[in-house]
Scaffold this motif. Structure first.
Motif, short mmCIF file in Angstrom:
data_model
loop_
_atom_site.label_atom_id
_atom_site.label_comp_id
_atom_site.label_asym_id
_atom_site.label_seq_id
_atom_site.Cartn_x
_atom_site.Cartn_y
_atom_site.Cartn_z
N LEU A 55 -35.83 19.66 82.69
CA LEU A 55 -36.32 19.14 81.41
C LEU A 55 -36.35 20.21 80.33
O LEU A 55 -35.99 19.95 79.18
N LEU A 56 -36.75 21.42 80.68
CA LEU A 56 -36.76 22.50 79.70
C LEU A 56 -35.35 22.82 79.20
O LEU A 56 -35.14 23.06 78.01
N ARG A 57 -34.37 22.79 80.10
CA ARG A 57 -32.98 23.00 79.67
C ARG A 57 -32.53 21.91 78.71
O ARG A 57 -31.89 22.18 77.70
N LYS A 58 -32.86 20.66 79.02
CA LYS A 58 -32.47 19.54 78.15
C LYS A 58 -33.10 19.68 76.76
O LYS A 58 -32.45 19.44 75.75
N ILE A 59 -34.37 20.09 76.73
CA ILE A 59 -35.07 20.26 75.45
C ILE A 59 -34.44 21.41 74.65
O ILE A 59 -34.20 21.28 73.45
N ARG A 60 -34.17 22.51 75.31
CA ARG A 60 -33.52 23.65 74.62
C ARG A 60 -32.15 23.25 74.08
O ARG A 60 -31.80 23.60 72.97
N GLN A 61 -31.37 22.54 74.89
CA GLN A 61 -30.04 22.10 74.46
C GLN A 61 -30.13 21.21 73.23
O GLN A 61 -29.30 21.29 72.32
N SER A 62 -31.13 20.35 73.18
CA SER A 62 -31.27 19.44 72.03
C SER A 62 -31.55 20.23 70.75
O SER A 62 -31.18 19.82 69.67
N ALA A 63 -32.24 21.35 70.89
CA ALA A 63 -32.55 22.17 69.72
C ALA A 63 -31.34 22.98 69.28
O ALA A 63 -31.10 23.16 68.09
N MET A 64 -30.56 23.46 70.26
CA MET A 64 -29.40 24.29 69.93
C MET A 64 -28.22 23.46 69.43
O MET A 64 -27.47 23.90 68.58
N PHE A 65 -28.07 22.25 69.95
CA PHE A 65 -26.93 21.41 69.61
C PHE A 65 -27.39 20.01 69.21
O PHE A 65 -27.13 19.05 69.90
N PRO A 66 -28.12 19.89 68.09
CA PRO A 66 -28.59 18.56 67.68
C PRO A 66 -27.41 17.65 67.37
O PRO A 66 -26.40 18.11 66.84
N GLU A 67 -27.55 16.39 67.73
CA GLU A 67 -26.44 15.45 67.51
C GLU A 67 -26.57 14.78 66.17
O GLU A 67 -27.59 14.56 65.65
#
Length: 151
Positions: A139-151
């Protein structure tokens, strides 16, 4: 998913109705207990909490609402079970794709959690404690990814 996010210390809301009529499974608003500036300096926060606070707040929680009725600083989590995907595939159904697209268009930072990824992330766990740690990491990886690569 909700229980793991609670374990991580997030301030959560469950089944939030957006202004555009979609129910959102989980909304992350930040941390349950916001530390004082002194606590953060003394190192009582983990590096993980400091990083996640920055990601969620986007640099400053102003409380504005997105077009979909969720705070602009919040993150929405959609837990997608088998019925959200085309038969025996990892391809989202048309309804699932439409919901994701419309929520994102409404200004919501959306993180889907597909059931097959949730299961896969703990496939090699030897016990309940290890499974919990693997799920937290996922979950932490998914949250970090959403911040780095917002769609």
């Amino acid at each position: 998913v909700y229980g793991v996010l609670e374990e991580l210390g997030f301030d959560l809301e469950e089944e939030v109705m957006s202004q555009i009529g979609y129910s959102i499974d989980i909304v992350l608003n930040g941390w349950r207990e916001q530390p004082s500036a002194g606590e953060a300096e003394e190192g009582s926060l983990t590096d993980q909490q400091v990083a996640m606070s920055t990601i969620i707040s986007g640099g400053g929680a102003d409380g504005r609402r997105s077009n979909a009725g969720v705070a602009s600083t919040s993150i929405a989590i959609e837990v997608d079970g088998p019925t959200h995907f085309l038969y025996r595939s990892s391809r989202p159904s048309g309804a699932t794709r439409r919901k994701r697209r419309q929520l994102r268009h409404g200004g919501i930072r959306l993180i889907p959690v597909p059931y097959f990824e949730w299961r896969r992330c703990t496939r090699e766990a030897l016990n309940a404690e290890e499974r919990l740690e693997m799920r937290k990491g996922y979950l932490l990886r998914k949250i970090r990814q959403s911040a780095m690569f917002p769609e």
